[in-house]
Design a protein around this motif. Structure first.
Motif, mmCIF file in Angstrom:
data_model
loop_
_atom_site.group_PDB
_atom_site.id
_atom_site.type_symbol
_atom_site.label_atom_id
_atom_site.label_comp_id
_atom_site.label_asym_id
_atom_site.label_seq_id
_atom_site.Cartn_x
_atom_site.Cartn_y
_atom_site.Cartn_z
ATOM 1 N N GLU A 142 29.439 -8.503 6.837
ATOM 2 C CA GLU A 142 30.917 -8.376 7.044
ATOM 3 C C GLU A 142 31.439 -7.459 7.716
ATOM 4 O O GLU A 142 32.005 -7.118 9.404
ATOM 5 N N HIS A 194 37.895 -7.833 3.950
ATOM 6 C CA HIS A 194 36.625 -8.533 3.521
ATOM 7 C C HIS A 194 35.791 -7.665 2.713
ATOM 8 O O HIS A 194 34.719 -7.938 1.969
ATOM 9 N N HIS A 207 36.959 -6.360 -0.348
ATOM 10 C CA HIS A 207 36.781 -7.118 -1.892
ATOM 11 C C HIS A 207 35.269 -7.190 -2.073
ATOM 12 O O HIS A 207 34.855 -6.882 -3.361
ATOM 13 N N TYR A 209 32.214 -19.003 2.105
ATOM 14 C CA TYR A 209 33.342 -18.355 1.398
ATOM 15 C C TYR A 209 33.707 -19.743 0.797
ATOM 16 O O TYR A 209 34.259 -19.901 -0.253
ATOM 17 N N ALA A 226 34.790 -15.261 -3.823
ATOM 18 C CA ALA A 226 36.165 -15.819 -2.373
ATOM 19 C C ALA A 226 36.920 -15.889 -2.318
ATOM 20 O O ALA A 226 37.339 -16.560 -3.623
ATOM 21 N N MET A 252 40.720 -15.506 1.152
ATOM 22 C CA MET A 252 39.318 -14.743 2.458
ATOM 23 C C MET A 252 38.488 -15.915 3.686
ATOM 24 O O MET A 252 38.275 -15.703 5.025
#
Length: 361
Positions: A22, A54, A57, A104, A110, A114
């Motif tokens: 990411e 993302h 996260h 994902y 996830a 996302m």
């Protein structure tokens, strides 16, 4: 899904991989944005910001930035390298394919948001790539068509001549003659094509031939409406347009409507004839010279044929893969299709040459 108190090592490794990917993808979008302006730049920066969310996260799941992180995936590193150096439509086309392969959907840690983001990102990048494809389509089509025509036609020519068993000098001369003849034919054909298209536009565009007579027209009969109907308007719309035109003329105001396109606008539509001719000549010649190179450097017989096939094969694979990348299709499939078509045409002329001559020596 909330992570376990002590997540397994395999999960943490997977999260760390997502994190670096990411982060690398966000950098790709920022690098491309640095070479864009206006709306496209804003869209790319927004994509980078989404990838940053993302990234956050996965950092939260990992309990903070890990001391050691894996390297990003190879495709992401390649994208980053290209974005820093080129920032081209090819990068966006590759990014489009990359966004389509998001893991994902099957990743329990996830969020649904996302996974949805990744699908939307694919469509956004697809839209940006489509803009670039539209800007590039004419030039790219001419380049691919010209270069491949040169590759295939001259390969077929030199193989057909070579299969008859003639001296290497004859093959070389035939290849050079084929290059010049084909390139000149392509250039001349493109020049005539563009000039003809411009002349057709000249003949079909509205003119101001009758503008000086507009104040003397009979408002009730209003034959001006017939002009607009002949240009494709409906009867009611043509009559309304004619009345507004006459009213403007008699009131000393400009005639409403779009101006007649000039040469600059026509250049945007069809391009310049001389530029098109030179480009076609250069594209064809760049492809046609490749099959001749073995004989140009003194090779002959079977060795020259094999080297020519190898060089042309690489070139056909490269142009086919480029078409695949830009079109969003599988590059390998497009490359193999291009190779099969080119070698198929060359094989036919080679067999014909063998039928009329002797075996290669």
């Amino acid at each position: 899904m909330s992570p376990p108190v002590r997540p397994p090592v395999r999960d943490r490794r997977r999260w760390a991989r997502y994190l670096v990917d990411e982060r690398a993808e966000a950098a790709v979008y920022r690098d491309i944005a640095a070479r864009r302006k206006g709306e496209e730049r804003d869209i790319l920066l927004a994509l980078a910001a989404a990838e940053g969310r993302h990234e956050a996260h996965w950092i939260a799941l990992l309990g903070g930035e890990p001391d050691r992180l894996p390297r990003p995936a190879l495709r992401t590193r390649v994208l980053g390298w290209m974005a820093r150096r080129f920032g081209s439509i090819f990068v966006l086309a590759l990014a489009q394919n990359a966004e389509a392969r998001s893991p994902y959907d099957a990743e329990p840690y996830a969020t649904a948001t996302m996974a949805a983001d990744e699908k939307v990102h694919h469509e956004v990048v697809r839209g940006l790539a489509a803009r670039g494809r539209r800007r590039l389509s004419g030039t790219f089509r001419a380049a691919v068509f010209g270069a491949n025509d040169g590759l295939v036609s001259n390969l077929a020519l030199v193989l057909g001549i070579g299969a008859t068993g003639v001296a290497p000098g004859v093959v070389l001369f035939s290849g050079i003659a084929g290059l010049l003849a084909g390139a000149l034919s392509m250039g001349a054909g493109e020049y005539v094509s563009v000039r003809s298209q411009r002349e057709l536009l000249d003949a079909t565009e509205p003119s101001d031939f009758a503008d000086a007579a507009l104040p003397d027209l009979d408002l009730d009969a209003n034959e001006l409406a017939l002009v607009y109907r002949a240009r494709g308007m409906g009867e009611t719309d043509a009559l309304d347009r004619a009345r507004s035109t006459l009213a403007a003329v008699r009131g000393g105001h400009p005639v409403p409507g779009a101006p007649i396109p000039g040469d600059a606008e026509k250049d945007d539509v069809v391009g310049g004839a001389f530029h098109a001719a030179v480009s076609s000549f250069a594209f064809f010649a760049s492809g046609a010279i490749i099959p001749v190179l073995p004989w140009l450097f003194g090779l002959s017989g079977t060795v020259a044929v094999l080297v020519a096939l190898g060089l042309v094969g690489v070139a056909l694979l490269a142009t086919g893969a480029a078409v695949g990348v830009l079109s969003g299709g599988p590059p390998l499939r497009r490359a193999l299709r291009q190779l099969a078509i080119g070698f198929g045409a060359a094989a036919i002329t080679y067999v014909v040459g063998l039928a009329f001559g002797v075996t290669l020596g």
